[in-house]
Scaffold this motif. Structure first.
Motif, mmCIF file in Angstrom:
data_model
loop_
_atom_site.group_PDB
_atom_site.id
_atom_site.type_symbol
_atom_site.label_atom_id
_atom_site.label_comp_id
_atom_site.label_asym_id
_atom_site.label_seq_id
_atom_site.Cartn_x
_atom_site.Cartn_y
_atom_site.Cartn_z
ATOM 1 N N VAL A 231 0.853 -1.186 0.000
ATOM 2 C CA VAL A 231 0.000 0.000 0.000
ATOM 3 C C VAL A 231 0.891 1.239 0.000
ATOM 4 N N LEU A 232 0.705 2.086 -1.021
ATOM 5 C CA LEU A 232 1.562 3.266 -1.192
ATOM 6 C C LEU A 232 0.775 4.567 -1.203
ATOM 7 N N GLN A 233 -0.570 4.479 -1.155
ATOM 8 C CA GLN A 233 -1.400 5.675 -1.201
ATOM 9 C C GLN A 233 -2.466 5.613 -0.115
ATOM 10 N N ASP A 234 -3.050 6.773 0.191
ATOM 11 C CA ASP A 234 -4.141 6.836 1.162
ATOM 12 C C ASP A 234 -5.261 5.877 0.768
ATOM 13 N N VAL A 235 -5.919 5.332 1.789
ATOM 14 C CA VAL A 235 -7.061 4.439 1.561
ATOM 15 C C VAL A 235 -8.266 5.007 2.302
ATOM 16 N N PRO A 236 -9.409 5.164 1.627
ATOM 17 C CA PRO A 236 -10.601 5.682 2.302
ATOM 18 C C PRO A 236 -11.090 4.704 3.371
ATOM 19 N N PRO A 237 -11.932 5.166 4.279
ATOM 20 C CA PRO A 237 -12.488 4.276 5.295
ATOM 21 C C PRO A 237 -13.368 3.177 4.680
ATOM 22 N N CYS A 238 -13.430 2.045 5.376
ATOM 23 C CA CYS A 238 -14.392 0.976 5.081
ATOM 24 C C CYS A 238 -14.226 0.387 3.686
ATOM 25 N N LYS A 239 -12.984 0.282 3.217
ATOM 26 C CA LYS A 239 -12.699 -0.314 1.923
ATOM 27 C C LYS A 239 -11.818 -1.546 2.088
ATOM 28 N N THR A 240 -11.764 -2.358 1.026
ATOM 29 C CA THR A 240 -10.803 -3.448 0.943
ATOM 30 C C THR A 240 -9.809 -3.121 -0.148
ATOM 31 N N VAL A 241 -8.519 -3.214 0.164
ATOM 32 C CA VAL A 241 -7.483 -2.983 -0.835
ATOM 33 C C VAL A 241 -6.646 -4.244 -0.983
ATOM 34 N N ALA A 242 -6.168 -4.468 -2.214
ATOM 35 C CA ALA A 242 -5.363 -5.652 -2.498
ATOM 36 C C ALA A 242 -4.466 -5.365 -3.685
ATOM 37 N N GLY A 243 -3.353 -6.100 -3.752
ATOM 38 C CA GLY A 243 -2.497 -6.024 -4.918
ATOM 39 C C GLY A 243 -1.177 -5.333 -4.679
ATOM 40 N N VAL A 244 -0.341 -5.351 -5.733
ATOM 41 C CA VAL A 244 0.979 -4.719 -5.704
ATOM 42 C C VAL A 244 1.118 -3.887 -6.974
#
Length: 268
Positions: A231-244
């Motif tokens: 993770v290299l950037q801001d993430v909003p609340p209540c989300k799922t993030v994945a990957g490279v």
């Protein structure tokens, strides 16, 4: 003395339960008598037991168990929030880790829990301006538990670190309340920059095994970070993030991902 200890335990339901479980464990496995008595039943309060475990685990030829015990007793005596956070962390591990069936397990056997409590003592030392002693605690926690948390990092309550091997949390990182993370998580910087350079993790965030969160970025409350993500950037609340590099792949899936520990990403 025994009557005083009993009265103290009735005012502290978490510690009372630990002691009840300890006595039950001895009935099943008497060979653990020395460990259970010295680590738990010998102590009138949870803070005293934590100070004992801290000193026993981190002592070395460079710093004696007695000196570390006095240091930890001083910290717990000066700051009641250390004991409160330790109880919140203990309940968090019990509630979220399916391998934890009793309160006494984290206190005796789980290096993630013990490493976090040692970090809390180191952070107290840092807040008192005792930076070199705090660095010593950081070094020993890394050597003994394989967990490297800078003493200046700010970590909330209700923290569960499962397995805990190879956890790295940098100097300016901030971790909110009720956060869960698994082994090999890094909250790190992106290079040689100085100053505020580490992630800010919101409340209720779940960070999967091997995830790397890098830079002075903000991870919104109640977000899920999939295992192995970068993770290299801001993430909003209540989300799922994945990957490279990581990207938003959906909603968090529930109100409190760190509590439910659901790491399955459903396709949308």
């Amino acid at each position: 003395m025994a009557e005083t200890i009993q009265k103290l335990q009735t005012l502290d339901p978490v510690w009372s339960r630990v002691c009840d479980e300890a006595r039950a464990a001895l009935a099943i496995e008497p060979l653990l008598g020395g460990l259970v008595h010295s680590s738990l039943l010998h102590h009138p309060t949870m803070e005293r037991a934590l100070a004992y475990r801290f000193s026993l685990k981190l002592a070395s030829g460079e710093m004696s168990e007695q000196l570390l015990r006095e240091l930890a007793d001083e910290a717990y005596g000066a700051d009641a929030q250390l004991g409160q956070a330790a109880r919140a962390d203990l309940v968090a591990v019990y509630d979220r880790d399916p391998a934890c069936h009793r309160y006494l397990q984290p206190l005796l056997f789980f290096k993630g829990y013990q490493a976090v409590q040692a970090y809390r003592v180191g952070h107290w030392l840092w807040s008192q301006g005792r930076h070199d002693m705090a660095y010593f605690v950081q070094m020993r926690v890394s050597e003994v538990f394989g967990v490297d948390i800078h003493p200046a990092a700010q970590i909330g309550r209700g923290i569960m670190i499962d397995h805990a091997h190879s956890i790295v949390i940098g100097e300016t990182a901030v971790v909110g309340d009720n956060v869960s993370m698994l082994h090999s998580v890094t909250l790190g910087g992106t290079g040689k920059e100085d100053g505020d350079r580490h992630p800010k993790i919101g409340n209720g965030v779940l960070i999967g095994a091997g995830a790397k969160v890098l830079g002075n970025i903000h991870i919104g409350h109640c977000t899920r970070i999939a295992a192995g993500s970068v993770v290299l950037q801001d993430v909003p609340p209540c989300k799922t993030v994945a990957g490279v590099p990581a990207r938003v792949v959906g909603e968090a899936g529930c109100d409190q991902p760190a509590l439910t520990m659901n790491q399955v990403v459903q396709p949308e």
